[in-house]
Write an enzyme that holds these catalytic residues in place. Structure first.
Site, PDB file in Angstrom:
ATOM      1  N   HIS A  31     -14.984   8.776 -17.834  1.00  0.00           N
ATOM      2  CA  HIS A  31     -15.560   9.210 -18.929  1.00  0.00           C
ATOM      3  C   HIS A  31     -14.662  10.103 -19.626  1.00  0.00           C
ATOM      4  CE1 HIS A  31     -19.505   7.820 -18.441  1.00  0.00           C
ATOM      5  NE2 HIS A  31     -19.731   8.200 -17.201  1.00  0.00           N
ATOM      6  N   ASP A  84       0.862  -1.196   0.035  1.00  0.00           N
ATOM      7  CA  ASP A  84      -0.084   0.016   0.053  1.00  0.00           C
ATOM      8  C   ASP A  84       0.931   1.286   0.053  1.00  0.00           C
ATOM      9  OD1 ASP A  84      -2.614  -1.572   1.778  1.00  0.00           O
ATOM     10  OD2 ASP A  84      -2.693  -0.340   0.034  1.00  0.00           O
ATOM     11  N   GLU A 101      -6.946   0.980   1.139  1.00  0.00           N
ATOM     12  CA  GLU A 101      -6.440   2.407   1.575  1.00  0.00           C
ATOM     13  C   GLU A 101      -6.245   3.178   0.639  1.00  0.00           C
ATOM     14  OE1 GLU A 101      -2.378   2.418   3.789  1.00  0.00           O
ATOM     15  OE2 GLU A 101      -1.958   3.968   2.409  1.00  0.00           O
ATOM     16  N   SER A 144     -16.220   2.743 -25.193  1.00  0.00           N
ATOM     17  CA  SER A 144     -15.850   1.685 -24.562  1.00  0.00           C
ATOM     18  C   SER A 144     -17.111   1.343 -23.568  1.00  0.00           C
ATOM     19  CB  SER A 144     -14.835   1.986 -23.521  1.00  0.00           C
ATOM     20  OG  SER A 144     -13.521   2.049 -24.059  1.00  0.00           O
ATOM     21  N   CYS A 192     -14.006   6.045 -22.980  1.00  0.00           N
ATOM     22  CA  CYS A 192     -14.230   6.239 -24.382  1.00  0.00           C
ATOM     23  C   CYS A 192     -13.019   7.090 -25.002  1.00  0.00           C
ATOM     24  CB  CYS A 192     -15.550   6.759 -24.633  1.00  0.00           C
ATOM     25  SG  CYS A 192     -16.913   6.385 -23.688  1.00  0.00           S
TER      26      CYS A 192
END
Lengths: 532, 374
Positions: free
Chosen positions: B155, B70, B109, B223, B197
């Site tokens: 997006h 992490d 996390e 997509s 996309c």
């Protein structure tokens, strides 16, 4: 009194005048970004940096190496009587230190006659713990040689000593390996550059004791005392290089991620070298780190195997047991496995109290620390004998080597940082350059120039200090939070912003100006017609 | 020693790293990296963009499983789906329908959450220009031997990616950020994966060396998402990341699968869009690059051969006693000035206001209505 039309024309003209004379400059001044002055010329000069490293070498001829006539001719002569019958070169070395303390970056080479019994038979050069070396004249230089022959004989030998004790071409190019990735000339130097941490103003060292089986073993380690006795002297010696902060922790129920295999021939559990790579990741998730600083962290883990998997040995690829029972990972740290099954018998009452032998553990960790910090581990050339490690763990000349490569690395990094920052600021016209950034850049440039000058003069201590200042200033300037350019404005977006603001204002002004011009032209035409 | 250091802007791409000999100590030299980092970003908010958070969390889960800790992962999630009011199964984020796989788990996390995920913060993380008060977990502390995986989802359009439904990052800014990372040698090799996309437009402008990029769709294509879950009510994953996750589930820390297999993930028949990749800036041959070079964290190890013989006895360190009052400045805390409370109108103000309104009303329309009240 003026007619309506005249008044209208004057109004349009005065508005246009105000817009052009007052408005446009005001808009230009208020929308321009503040850019403080940067020393661009000096930065461009830095881009073609020529580094010249010089180290002071003092050559001392012991009695018996030069004839009395030659003594008068040798320019740098300090002929002394050396304890030629001391039993070991180490004693001779120590006795020499009472004479003079050489500043860092410089070397003293004592030339001893061939007949001296100070050095063993096959050894020609002895490298001491401080900055001295004993060089034995070769057998061919025995009879009837002139001073020029002697000096010509000694020069390549002294150069070889210098390459071991100060710097060599491969060392310096390895220090620059992140700037210019070279094709593999020397595999060892590339491995060294990948293993050692990069130059940083500070490091954090964390010692962790991993006890996966607290029900069987109650492990005690005197880490504070051990750090003070064994590690702190080394870190104090390295203080000009960087600041070190040390912490320690104990982790319970921390397992290794790999299951060791039982080897019945040795009646012990083994970890072979291929599985070592997978040990670190599961453990690393549980190691903390100091959230406040961004310094690189060196982790040293001491693993005490649980009672069911004791003893645990690490095997190398030849299936030989590793003596130190430890391994390290480049730029991360080291892990040592400490077997405790020898401390108690089968009828012991669990949990057993165990005190760890910190001298043995710290011996391993200190060796790993040396490797991770960049103290080179390559074997010396044949005919060389290196003094055993002092109690601090670092010889003076090893410190000098580290300082040379760190200084060069710092200078190179600071140079590329400043030049790329200047290039970035030049390319993007919209970034605001505050005064503090300009000040940091100027001080970085000054420190760089001073560092280069000191390197040429051979003052290693000052060169390192200036190079550190240069790096700090350049990093602070480059990583200043205000330099973020979210200001990529393509031209069509600029039009889209300004058109709705200025177009409604400008269209009436323009149209009225056009009307004024066309009326004036018409009047002139009428006047011409009247005249005719 | 005379050395010439000249500005090596182009030198880095001109010097090819030849594939070095495989050492007995296990591929010490072939990849040139010693640590791995991952920056995983989900850029969209609102409940119907559940799939973007699920995408990012499934990549996070794979990357953690393959060994990156992490402390070396910067996870940025723009919205909290697990604790969203509309989540019928709180504290879970599923990636398979029928709720087979909970990618949220117990030990997620998240370093940048909610409104902290902005273009500015993302670029600050990449270039390192964070304010000095930023904690370690929010920084990308990579060096010149780090391999970094960057995964973006959300997006997007032709040349931009939308953040938080209100701002966008353009492909030019991203390319400039990577160039600044290269100038400061903040990475050894970088793998850039984007699932939006028209994702291929985001890597068109890259110009720094050692970058490899994958996208889920070409310019002009969208997509698509994979499967809705009828109980949760939204689409759970995007197609490209779904098949990517399936591919990664077969990878374990010691596997030798290389990048050419990754390029074959999600062909057009499964993805409907055409995934694209770009390797011209990458110096090594993709066939020699292991998946675990980026998705996992296989450490290089060396056996420690030498030890130092230490003979001095341990010094006794005097025990320092810490007292509580030294550590916690109680007097400063209890004598703090009282917090400024917000100004409220005096009591009875609302009552008086309504009385005034009523009086005015009755003045206008006549007092006779007043008797109905009193």
């Amino acid at each position: 009194c003026l007619s309506e039309r005249r008044r209208g024309q004057l109004a349009a003209l005065s508005i246009a005048a105000v817009v052009i004379i007052v408005g446009v400059p005001l808009w230009w001044r208020t929308t321009e970004t503040y850019r403080a002055w940067l020393p661009v010329n000096q930065i461009n000069e830095l881009a073609n940096l020529q580094l010249q490293l010089s180290a002071d070498v003092e050559v001392v001829f012991a009695r018996g190496t030069v004839t009395p006539e030659q003594q008068k001719k040798v320019p740098t002569q300090v002929v002394i009587s050396l304890c030629l019958f001391c039993s070991s070169p180490l004693e001779a070395d120590l006795s020499l230190h009472t004479l003079s303390e050489s500043p860092c970056g410089s070397l003293v080479v004592y030339v001893i006659p061939e007949s001296s019994t100070l050095l063993p038979e096959d050894v020609d050069v002895y490298i001491g713990q401080r900055r001295t070396a004993l060089l034995r004249i070769g057998a061919q230089m025995r009879v009837g040689r002139t001073l020029e022959q002697l000096l010509a004989h000694l020069e390549p030998r002294i150069k070889q000593v210098l390459q071991v004790m100060s710097f060599s071409h491969t060392d310096i190019t390895a220090a620059l390996s992140d700037r210019v990735r070279l094709s593999p000339g020397n595999k060892e130097s590339i491995a060294d550059s990948m293993r050692a941490f990069k130059s940083s103003p500070g490091y954090e060292i964390t010692f962790s004791l991993l006890n996966p089986d607290p029900k069987s073993h109650r492990v005690h380690w005197d880490i504070e005392g051990a750090v003070q006795t064994y590690i702190q002297p080394l870190l104090t010696k390295l203080a000009p290089l960087a600041n070190f902060s040390i912490d320690s922790q104990t982790l319970y129920y921390a397992m290794l991620g790999v299951n060791p295999r039982y080897d019945s021939s040795r009646s012990a559990y083994t970890l072979n070298s291929d599985s070592l790579a997978h040990v670190i990741n599961p453990v690393e998730a549980r190691l903390g780190s100091n959230a406040a600083s961004s310094n690189p962290v060196l982790n040293f883990l001491l693993y005490v195997p649980d009672a069911h998997h004791s003893p645990l040995h690490i095997h190398d690829h030849k299936k030989q047991e590793v003596l130190s029972n430890a391994f390290h990972s480049p730029r991360w740290g080291g892990i040592m496995v400490y077997n405790v099954n020898g401390f108690y018998g089968p009828e012991a009452v669990f949990p057993v109290d165990i005190n760890i032998n910190m001298a043995k553990v710290m011996g391993v960790f200190l060796a790993q620390l040396r490797l991770l910090l960049g103290v080179q581990s390559s074997a010396p050339p044949p005919g060389f004998l290196v003094a055993p490690c002092s109690s601090t763990g670092l010889a003076d000349w090893e410190l000098d080597r580290l300082m040379w490569s760190r200084t060069v690395e710092n200078v190179a990094t600071a140079t590329t940082t400043i030049t790329s920052l200047a290039q970035l600021l030049d390319q993007i016209g919209n970034i605001v350059i505050n005064d503090n950034i300009a000040q940091q850049v100027s001080s970085a440039v000054t420190s760089l120039q001073l560092a280069v000058a000191e390197l040429e003069a051979g003052n290693l201590g000052f060169a390192l200090q200036y190079s550190k200042e240069a790096i700090l200033a350049s990093e602070r300037a480059f990583f200043d939070p205000s330099l973020l350019h979210l200001l990529y404005f393509p031209d069509d977006q600029k039009f889209a912003i300004y058109i709705p603001l200025f177009l409604p204002m400008c269209v009436p002004i323009l149209l009225s100006l056009l009307k004024i011009v066309s009326e004036a032209r018409q009047k002139r035409r009428e006047r011409q017609a009247k005249k005719d | 020693v005379h050395l010439t250091i000249s500005q090596s802007r182009a030198a880095s791409s001109a010097n090819h790293i030849q594939p070095l000999l495989v050492d007995n100590a296990g591929q010490f030299f072939s990849s040139g990296h010693t640590n791995n980092w991952a920056v995983l970003v989900c850029t969209s908010r609102f409940w119907f963009n559940y799939r973007h958070v699920a995408n990012t969390l499934s990549v996070y889960r794979s990357v953690k499983r393959l060994g990156i800790p992490d402390s070396h992962i910067v996870l940025m999630l723009a919205d909290d789906m697990a604790c969203n009011h509309r989540n019928p199964k709180p504290a879970t984020v599923f990636s398979h329908k029928n709720m087979e796989l909970n990618v949220y788990g117990d030990d997620v996390e998240v370093d940048y959450r909610g409104y902290e995920v902005t273009v500015e913060n993302f670029l600050r993380v990449l270039t390192g220009r964070l304010p000095p008060s930023t904690p370690r977990s929010k920084r990308l502390l990579s060096d010149d031997r780090s391999n970094i995986l960057i995964y973006l989802t959300g997006h997007g359009g032709n040349g931009f990616l939308k953040f938080q439904d209100s701002e966008e990052i353009s492909n030019v800014e991203l390319a400039d950020a990577f160039e600044q990372m290269w100038q400061k040698r903040r990475y050894n090799e970088l793998l850039f994966i984007i699932d939006t996309c028209q994702g291929a437009s985001m890597y068109e402008r890259f110009y720094s060396p050692n970058l490899m990029a994958l996208a889920s769709s070409q310019v002009g294509e969208d997509s698509l998402s994979h499967q809705p879950d009828l109980a949760i009510g939204v689409h759970l994953m995007d197609r490209y990341t779904f098949y990517l996750l399936e591919f990664l589930e077969d990878i374990h820390p010691a596997s030798k699968t290389n990048m050419n297999d990754l390029f074959k993930v999600c062909p057009k028949s499964q993805c409907v869009s055409t995934p694209g990749h770009r390797t011209d800036l990458f110096l090594r041959d993709p066939g020699s690059v292991l998946i675990t070079d980026f998705f996992g964290s296989v450490r290089k190890v060396e056996i420690t051969m030498e030890t130092i013989n230490l003979t001095d006895p341990i010094k006794q360190v005097e025990q320092r006693k810490y007292s509580y009052v030294d550590q916690l400045p109680v007097s400063e805390i209890i004598h703090q000035k009282p917090k400024q409370k917000d100004w409220h109108p005096p009591d009875g103000f609302i009552l008086g206001l309504w009385t005034l309104i009523l009086l005015v009303f009755f003045k206008l329309y006549g007092m006779k209505h007043l008797k109905h009240i009193f």
